[in-house]
Scaffold this motif. Structure first.
Motif, PDB file in Angstrom:
ATOM      1  N   ASP A 289       0.875  -0.995   0.017  1.00 45.11           N
ATOM      2  CA  ASP A 289      -0.029   0.039   0.042  1.00 45.11           C
ATOM      3  C   ASP A 289       0.834   1.082  -0.086  1.00 45.11           C
ATOM      4  O   ASP A 289       1.775   1.077   0.756  1.00 45.11           O
ATOM      5  CB  ASP A 289      -0.912  -0.050   1.214  1.00 45.11           C
ATOM      6  CG  ASP A 289      -1.757   1.118   1.384  1.00 45.11           C
ATOM      7  OD1 ASP A 289      -1.948   1.892   0.349  1.00 45.11           O
ATOM      8  OD2 ASP A 289      -2.378   1.377   2.372  1.00 45.11           O
ATOM      9  N   PRO A 291       1.627   5.410   0.350  1.00 52.02           N
ATOM     10  CA  PRO A 291       0.968   6.727   0.628  1.00 52.02           C
ATOM     11  C   PRO A 291       0.714   7.597  -0.726  1.00 52.02           C
ATOM     12  O   PRO A 291       1.744   7.595  -1.566  1.00 52.02           O
ATOM     13  CB  PRO A 291       1.739   7.271   1.815  1.00 52.02           C
ATOM     14  CG  PRO A 291       3.195   6.635   1.092  1.00 52.02           C
ATOM     15  CD  PRO A 291       2.826   5.378   0.861  1.00 52.02           C
ATOM     16  N   ASP A 292       0.132   8.819  -0.680  1.00 54.19           N
ATOM     17  CA  ASP A 292       0.165   9.615  -1.703  1.00 54.19           C
ATOM     18  C   ASP A 292       1.411  10.403  -1.560  1.00 54.19           C
ATOM     19  O   ASP A 292       1.710  10.794  -0.614  1.00 54.19           O
ATOM     20  CB  ASP A 292      -1.120  10.576  -1.547  1.00 54.19           C
ATOM     21  CG  ASP A 292      -2.485   9.741  -1.904  1.00 54.19           C
ATOM     22  OD1 ASP A 292      -2.443   8.716  -2.191  1.00 54.19           O
ATOM     23  OD2 ASP A 292      -3.539  10.561  -1.498  1.00 54.19           O
ATOM     24  N   ASP A 295       6.661   8.522  -5.450  1.00 52.49           N
ATOM     25  CA  ASP A 295       7.472   7.268  -5.375  1.00 52.49           C
ATOM     26  C   ASP A 295       8.542   7.312  -5.667  1.00 52.49           C
ATOM     27  O   ASP A 295       9.141   7.617  -6.721  1.00 52.49           O
ATOM     28  CB  ASP A 295       6.245   6.229  -6.112  1.00 52.49           C
ATOM     29  CG  ASP A 295       6.913   4.812  -6.238  1.00 52.49           C
ATOM     30  OD1 ASP A 295       6.899   4.283  -5.054  1.00 52.49           O
ATOM     31  OD2 ASP A 295       7.493   4.315  -7.037  1.00 52.49           O
ATOM     32  N   LYS A 303      -1.209   9.025  -6.670  1.00 48.26           N
ATOM     33  CA  LYS A 303      -2.457   9.166  -5.783  1.00 48.26           C
ATOM     34  C   LYS A 303      -3.349   8.157  -5.694  1.00 48.26           C
ATOM     35  O   LYS A 303      -3.494   7.435  -6.876  1.00 48.26           O
ATOM     36  CB  LYS A 303      -3.205  10.447  -6.109  1.00 48.26           C
ATOM     37  CG  LYS A 303      -4.180  10.723  -5.023  1.00 48.26           C
ATOM     38  CD  LYS A 303      -4.944  12.188  -5.433  1.00 48.26           C
ATOM     39  CE  LYS A 303      -5.875  12.354  -4.409  1.00 48.26           C
ATOM     40  NZ  LYS A 303      -6.441  13.841  -4.792  1.00 48.26           N
ATOM     41  N   ASN A 304      -3.749   7.490  -4.484  1.00 48.21           N
ATOM     42  CA  ASN A 304      -4.410   6.219  -4.809  1.00 48.21           C
ATOM     43  C   ASN A 304      -3.730   4.941  -5.316  1.00 48.21           C
ATOM     44  O   ASN A 304      -4.301   4.307  -6.264  1.00 48.21           O
ATOM     45  CB  ASN A 304      -5.879   6.535  -5.221  1.00 48.21           C
ATOM     46  CG  ASN A 304      -6.642   7.602  -4.825  1.00 48.21           C
ATOM     47  OD1 ASN A 304      -6.423   8.085  -3.766  1.00 48.21           O
ATOM     48  ND2 ASN A 304      -7.237   8.560  -5.634  1.00 48.21           N
ATOM     49  N   GLN A 324      -9.950   7.175  -3.757  1.00 49.61           N
ATOM     50  CA  GLN A 324      -9.646   6.518  -2.533  1.00 49.61           C
ATOM     51  C   GLN A 324     -10.584   5.251  -2.335  1.00 49.61           C
ATOM     52  O   GLN A 324     -10.100   4.297  -1.733  1.00 49.61           O
ATOM     53  CB  GLN A 324      -9.514   7.653  -1.353  1.00 49.61           C
ATOM     54  CG  GLN A 324      -9.433   6.910  -0.010  1.00 49.61           C
ATOM     55  CD  GLN A 324      -7.614   6.257   0.005  1.00 49.61           C
ATOM     56  OE1 GLN A 324      -6.757   6.900  -0.741  1.00 49.61           O
ATOM     57  NE2 GLN A 324      -7.417   5.327   0.847  1.00 49.61           N
ATOM     58  N   GLU A 328      -9.313   1.493  -1.783  1.00 46.83           N
ATOM     59  CA  GLU A 328      -9.535   0.510  -0.576  1.00 46.83           C
ATOM     60  C   GLU A 328     -10.350  -0.698  -1.139  1.00 46.83           C
ATOM     61  O   GLU A 328      -9.898  -1.780  -0.447  1.00 46.83           O
ATOM     62  CB  GLU A 328     -10.638   1.258   0.442  1.00 46.83           C
ATOM     63  CG  GLU A 328      -9.746   2.381   1.067  1.00 46.83           C
ATOM     64  CD  GLU A 328     -10.525   3.436   1.916  1.00 46.83           C
ATOM     65  OE1 GLU A 328     -11.856   2.953   1.840  1.00 46.83           O
ATOM     66  OE2 GLU A 328     -10.149   4.331   2.333  1.00 46.83           O
TER      67      GLU A 328
END
Length: 402
Positions: A289, A291-292, A295, A303-304, A324, A328
């Motif tokens: 996973d 984070p926004d 990278d 993002k997402n 988002q 999920e």
């Protein structure tokens, strides 16, 4: 003949008073109540095997399934029940342990129940011909069987396995906690309920396999092994953007099955047409996973996003969802996929090679002459959260309609 056994001849009318046992029913004729044989299906099988000109081995396997295995299991189960039954003081009988002893054996009903619709179809096709109707009626009279057609006898195992949890629940209700058999009856109720749930789960799997086979046939340019070679259920599907070191690729539609993630491209004009683009082996992937933000691996602001990293090659796959909540759902779906794989492994939930081949063959026949087109997810919708088997509400039917 035993005093507890009811004698009768062809043509006698017997009133069935108790039919909870597969092999023996309690009934009444003109002047006596006693046990009488409920099924002579083995007589049917023996006669059918003698007439090789009328039945092929494949037809007999379809009609009767593994009913002989069930017959063997039930004979032993009945003997054990009789040993535990207290004739002088029935209320002191202790039968709970019999169900616990045979709970693994009862799982063979799953194969029979899954095969039963095919058996009905095969039998219905044969019954259109007069010679088969006469043949099965002759078998019934030869065995001095009560006036029930063969399809009624073949339905009996399906009905009986579904009734065990209900009968044990009723027995438990009238058994006091102080009774020596109370804990075993309670455990037997849970065990048999789980057996029926497992049968229902396998039935659901088979239905899912058929839908997945039709899904694959609708995909244009499919490459490699059939999806059913490793997968039997669609966990989730949706739109994602995949990013490589060379840059962003167009948005793709991804389908997450057990063990595999399949990527497809939508036709620009005909949006219901999907083109096969590739797949990833989920058994060798690690989910990360993200984070926004920027990278490090790709030197991009994301993002997402989340990553799938191959444990064998080290290759990194970066994905971005639109929202988002979409991300999920994907993260939850990946967790569900791993859990379902583990559950299937623990329960021995496998679809036979013959069932897979039959599903693909039927899908290909149904797809011949039709335009390619994707009509939606086989199962389940993307927002559905899959619960572990022991938390799912799976109704226990009393029987299946004839």
């Amino acid at each position: 003949m035993d005093d507890q056994e009811l004698g009768f001849k062809a043509g006698d009318v017997i009133q069935v008073l108790e039919a909870s046992n597969k092999d023996w029913w309690w009934g009444r004729n003109e002047d006596k109540e006693a046990w009488f044989p409920a099924s002579f299906v083995r007589g049917y099988i023996q006669q059918c095997r003698k007439h090789t000109g009328m039945f092929t081995a494949a037809q007999l396997a379809t009609i009767f399934g593994n009913i002989e295995e069930i017959f063997t299991l039930q004979r032993k189960f009945l003997k054990d029940l009789e040993k535990q039954y207290n004739k002088e003081e029935p209320h002191l009988s202790e039968i709970g342990s019999c169900f616990l002893q045979h709970q693994e054996g009862f799982t063979i009903y799953s194969e029979y129940c899954n095969n039963h619709p095919s058996a009905c179809m095969e039998l219905a096709g044969l019954m259109k011909q007069v010679k088969y109707r006469h043949f099965f009626e002759a078998c019934r009279l030869l065995q001095q069987m009560i006036d029930i057609a063969i399809d009624g006898f073949l339905l009996t195992p399906v009905q009986k396995i579904c009734k065990y949890p209900l009968q044990l629940a009723e027995l438990l209700k009238y058994t006091t906690p102080e009774h020596s058999d109370y804990s075993n009856i309670k455990a037997a109720y849970e065990a048999m309920k789980n057996v029926v749930c497992l049968i229902n789960e396998r039935k659901r799997k088979l239905e899912s396999v058929d839908k997945i086979a039709h899904w694959q046939v609708s995909i244009v340019g499919w490459e490699g092994l059939d999806i059913l070679d490793r997968s039997s259920e669609l966990i989730h599907s949706g739109e994602l953007t995949k990013i490589s070191k060379q840059g962003k690729s167009p948005q793709r539609t991804f389908f997450l099955f057990d063990h595999q993630l399949v990527s497809c491209k939508k036709d620009l004009l005909r949006r219901n047409i999907l083109y096969y683009k590739g797949r990833a082996d989920m058994d060798s992937m690690t989910l990360l996973d993200l984070p926004d933000g920027r990278d490090r691996d790709f030197n991009l602001c994301v993002k997402n996003a989340f990553k799938l990293v191959s444990q064998t090659t080290g290759e990194v796959h970066l994905f971005c969802a639109k929202k988002q909540e979409d991300k999920e759902r994907w993260l939850q779906a990946f967790a569900d996929e791993r859990r379902r794989v583990q559950e299937d492994r623990e329960m021995g939930m496998e679809i036979s090679e013959n069932q897979k081949k039959l599903a693909m063959l039927n899908a290909q026949r149904a797809g011949q002459g039709k335009a390619k087109g994707y009509s939606g997810c086989p199962v389940p919708p993307p927002h559905q959260k899959l619960l572990p088997i022991h938390q799912r509400h799976i109704p226990v039917p009393t029987s299946l309609p004839q």
